[in-house]
Write an enzyme that holds these catalytic residues in place. Sequence first.
Site, PDB file in Angstrom:
ATOM      1  N   GLY A  87       0.837  -1.196   0.000  1.00 42.31           N
ATOM      2  CA  GLY A  87       0.000   0.000   0.000  1.00 42.31           C
ATOM      3  C   GLY A  87       0.874   1.249   0.000  1.00 42.31           C
ATOM      4  CD  GLN A  89       1.657   6.376   4.692  1.00 44.89           C
ATOM      5  OE1 GLN A  89       2.631   6.063   5.362  1.00 44.89           O
ATOM      6  NE2 GLN A  89       1.584   7.535   4.069  1.00 44.89           N
ATOM      7  CB  SER A  90       3.895  -0.617   2.033  1.00 44.32           C
ATOM      8  OG  SER A  90       4.830  -1.661   2.258  1.00 44.32           O
ATOM      9  CG  ASN A  91       5.369   0.048   8.196  1.00 39.44           C
ATOM     10  OD1 ASN A  91       5.570   1.253   8.291  1.00 39.44           O
ATOM     11  ND2 ASN A  91       4.373  -0.557   8.827  1.00 39.44           N
ATOM     12  CB  CYS A  93       7.013  -0.216  -0.056  1.00 36.83           C
ATOM     13  SG  CYS A  93       6.045  -1.469  -0.924  1.00 36.83           S
TER      14      CYS A  93
END
Length: 370
Positions: A87, A89-91, A93
Amino acid sequence: VIFWLPYDAPPWTKGLKGVPSHKVELAQCNTPIQRWNLPGVPDDFEIFIKRDDLTGSVLSGNKVRKLEFLFADAIKQGCSSIITCGGTQSNFCRATCICAKTLGMKAHLLLKTDKDPADVPCAGNYLLDHMVGAHVYFLPTNLGLHEDVWPRMRQLADTIEKETGKKAYTTPPGGSTSVGMFGYVNAFHEMTKQDAFESITDVVSATGSGGTAAGLIVGNHLTGNKVKLHGMVVSDTGPFHHNEVNQMLRDVELQKADGSGLTSEDSINLLDGPIGAGYALSSQDELEFIRDVAQHTGIILDPVYTGKSVFHLVKQLQTNPGMFKGKKIIFLHTGGMFALFDGRMQDVFAEASQKVTVWKEFTDKAPLKV
Ligand SMILES: *Cc1c(COP(=O)(O)O)cnc(C)c1O
């Protein structure tokens, strides 16, 4: 590469298939285990917190432990870029593109959102993605991982290889593969060396893609099942994650192709309630809980994983104490606080402006408010 070192695996992993030969040193390990005075916990329970939110600053949380093994694998395969998805807000990524930069590699992030690029605020994890110059692609949210997203990741990898002559490494959301999982096999070993399991009865963590759970299961199983594991499901469902974990257990040959041997179902108690309104969606109650925990204990939980997990943990301690093996519980703080900075806490602190003392003039008495 200077950080790429042989991995000295714990001796009990000896019989496993595919124990990584190398590791990239990126995480600040031996994170502390502290007593945690969490509000709302019944008196007979003792809660401790394993501070994996302290595995780094922007390169922090549980993902950096997985990335130590994933990047080592990528380097071993001769890759000079990495492709993953998540997403906005992916941690994972965020951690991936920062690791990539640290190692002189390129990162390509396939982020799922239906918004226009101009409408996504450059905030939280997504800001950090841009800070380190990640290549960002927006994908519609209705795409399925196996049918739609994987083919695109592979196509991108092929294109990179054709155009640059260099290979690209692809990894699924959350880095939950039997390689990434070793981050938590290793973390379990670290906790053993910290004597955590001398008295601890239960370990609780958030479950988002299953890699953390799988690593803990493998460590717990191979060291004699001293603790009961609980996973607070914050995306998809318990059965979905049992499947993912079982796949990783088969990859290391703790489970046979016919499903016999070690199973996820027998190894971890996955709870389906914590997801609440849906993946990454917060309720006002959850956000206020995160604020209260911070105001009582100084621990900052994140809205997508740890906040929901601890919110649910306290409820379970109050209403279903028999679920736990004993009374000494470690909560594994898996990080993720940057998602708090995406604007969602605005309403929780709407009245905060009224509590601020405006102090313009120097007078004979300080304007103390208590
Ligand atoms: C990804 C993530 C988790 C979940 O870990 P999985 O291994 O994906 O199940 C938990 N907490 C935070 C902060 C995360 O970013």
